[in-house]
Scaffold this active site. Structure first.
Site, short mmCIF file in Angstrom:
data_model
loop_
_atom_site.label_atom_id
_atom_site.label_comp_id
_atom_site.label_asym_id
_atom_site.label_seq_id
_atom_site.Cartn_x
_atom_site.Cartn_y
_atom_site.Cartn_z
CG ASP A 142 22.76 -74.51 21.05
OD1 ASP A 142 22.98 -74.06 22.17
OD2 ASP A 142 23.60 -74.41 20.12
CE1 TYR A 174 20.36 -76.55 26.06
CE2 TYR A 174 20.38 -78.12 24.26
CZ TYR A 174 20.62 -76.85 24.75
OH TYR A 174 21.13 -75.88 23.92
CG HIS A 293 28.58 -74.30 22.35
ND1 HIS A 293 27.52 -74.80 21.61
CD2 HIS A 293 28.05 -73.81 23.50
CE1 HIS A 293 26.40 -74.62 22.30
NE2 HIS A 293 26.69 -74.02 23.45
CG HIS A 303 24.88 -67.12 25.70
ND1 HIS A 303 25.02 -67.50 27.01
CD2 HIS A 303 23.90 -67.91 25.17
CE1 HIS A 303 24.15 -68.50 27.26
NE2 HIS A 303 23.46 -68.74 26.17
CB VAL A 331 23.20 -67.09 20.56
CG1 VAL A 331 22.02 -66.12 20.50
CG2 VAL A 331 24.39 -66.48 21.28
CG HIS A 332 19.08 -71.25 22.63
ND1 HIS A 332 18.55 -71.56 23.86
CD2 HIS A 332 20.27 -71.92 22.56
CE1 HIS A 332 19.37 -72.38 24.50
NE2 HIS A 332 20.42 -72.60 23.74
#
Length: 444
Positions: A142, A174, A293, A303, A331-332
């Site tokens: 990400d 992105y 992912h 998420h 998930v960031h």
């Protein structure tokens, strides 16, 4: 081992994309100079490399010159080029060239471009596949192209433990976060990552930001920019799609899955995985790693439960075949699980809590590269017992495989201008280590 939610207080300001004139996006000088150079593995065992690049104005040449470090004998490989249109964007000329039958454990130089605008890079092939071969992987997910993203790559470059290949768990440029899925963002991202991706392979996993399905723009082919730009050796593992495939590298067997392709029973991905797992010879490649992912175990609000369908279908196989680690992004933030499984549960028996299971993988979420959407800071409370460590910060991981029984994983937080090791764990190989010997070490 007690569950831990870190007390580290991070800056919660939004991530900001770097301006288009940032030096990390600089177009290389010279007419039609090759740009966005990146490499990945080109065969199943590591003797091949796929070299990819873009020429902006005309096709030029798809030929790569290459030579071993201590050799004056220059070789050539011939590739192909393609271009694509996406809404109101037309790509440059995207070149892909596969070099086969390289020597293991050898440094090669390579040159792309023609005339006065050639560019030279290098890479090193892995050691021969074998059970006690040490090897070091970086883990990034990400990433995006913000100031935080730049810090992540800089910390990876400066890490004293030198990664030799990056396992990338999805979500690249992105571009789809911008109006009309602004595909110029794919170009800036390609130039941004070239500083590492031209010199060591990135093993690609597709994320949701690679789907680029936009029928309102007339774009109905999923994954079009991603699959045009990133060429993968999927046919070498008898896959029918570049979105799922496997490779061997040193002492590892890496299986890449697609969270956003059909994965249910009887689908091509499902049928491929059913055949793939029994092929893994743990006496040859003791470390079995899965990349996807969307995480199967996730205790963040963002998420939450999105990976549950994949877990219900595939977790039993990960336990049966003693997968060592499953890496995910999406998930960031960062999270590491204990070794647990939830395969006993059926909809009628009430056994719905994960249990400690020494045949199960460790699940690591590392979707914290630094993209424009920012950190996922909201966590479910209380922290579930299967979650060993979680922290909403940006960073990168290092998986340092020592031999067939031991590997050391560290997660490196972006903090105060330095990469700080915030979490780490010794991993004891599932195949070569008896569970009764590892349970105390893992849950101490």
């Amino acid at each position: 081992m007690d569950e831990k939610t870190t007390t580290f207080v991070r800056d919660d300001s939004l991530s900001v994309d770097m301006p288009i004139d940032s030096d990390v996006f600089r177009v290389p000088p010279g007419y039609n100079a090759p740009q966005q150079v990146h490499i990945t593995q080109g065969d199943h065992v590591g003797k091949g490399v796929i070299i990819s690049w873009i020429t902006p104005h005309e096709p030029g040449s798809s030929t790569v010159k290459y030579w071993a470090e201590n050799s004056e004998f220059e070789l050539k490989a011939h590739g192909f080029y393609l271009a694509y249109k996406y809404f109101n964007y037309t790509s440059g000329y995207i070149h892909h060239c596969t070099i086969h039958n390289l020597e293991f454990d050898t440094k090669y130089y390579y040159e792309v471009g023609i005339g006065n605008t050639t560019r030279q890079f290098w890479f090193k092939t892995p050691p021969p596949v074998g059970p006690n071969v040490p090897y070091t992987f970086g883990l990034i997910g990400d990433l995006g192209q913000t100031y935080n993203s730049n810090t992540t790559l800089t910390h990876y470059e400066k890490n004293p433990v030198k990664g030799q290949t990056i396992l990338y768990v999805g979500d690249l440029s992105y571009a789809d976060d911008f109006p009309y899925h602004d595909n110029t963002k794919w170009d800036t991202w390609g130039r941004f990552t070239e500083r590492i991706a031209a010199y060591q392979p990135w093993i690609w996993t597709a994320g949701n930001h690679e789907i680029d399905f936009a029928p309102e723009l007339g774009e109905t082919r999923p994954f079009k920019p991603y699959t045009c730009r990133y060429h993968l050796p999927y046919t070498a593992s008898n896959s029918t799609s570049p979105l799922w495939y496997s490779i061997k590298r040193a002492s590892t067997y890496i299986i890449v899955l697609s969270s956003y392709s059909a994965f249910g029973k009887y689908t091509p991905q499902y049928k491929w995985l059913v055949k793939e797992l029994p092929k893994v010879n743990r006496t040859e490649t003791p470390w079995l790693i899965v990349l996807m992912h969307s995480p199967m175990y996730n205790s963040y609000v963002n998420h939450y439960m999105e990976g549950e369908t994949v877990r219900v279908l595939y977790e039993k196989w990960f336990v049966e075949y003693k997968v060592d680690v499953v890496f995910a992004g999406h998930v960031h933030a960062y999270e590491r699980s204990k070794r647990v499984s939830n395969i006993a549960y059926s909809i009628v028996n009430g056994l719905h809590n994960p249990i400690n299971d020494q045949s199960a993988p460790v699940y690591i979420t590392i979707g914290d590269g630094g993209n424009i959407e920012g950190l996922a800071t909201a966590m479910t409370e209380p922290q579930p017992s299967y979650s060993a460590y979680r922290e909403a910060s940006f960073g990168h991981g290092i998986l340092d495989i020592k031999n067939r029984t031991h590997a050391y994983f560290s997660w490196n937080r972006n903090q105060d201008g330095y990469a700080v090791v915030a979490d780490s764990i010794w991993l004891y190989n599932r195949y070569w280590t008896h569970p009764e010997q590892t349970s105390l070490a893992l849950f101490r």
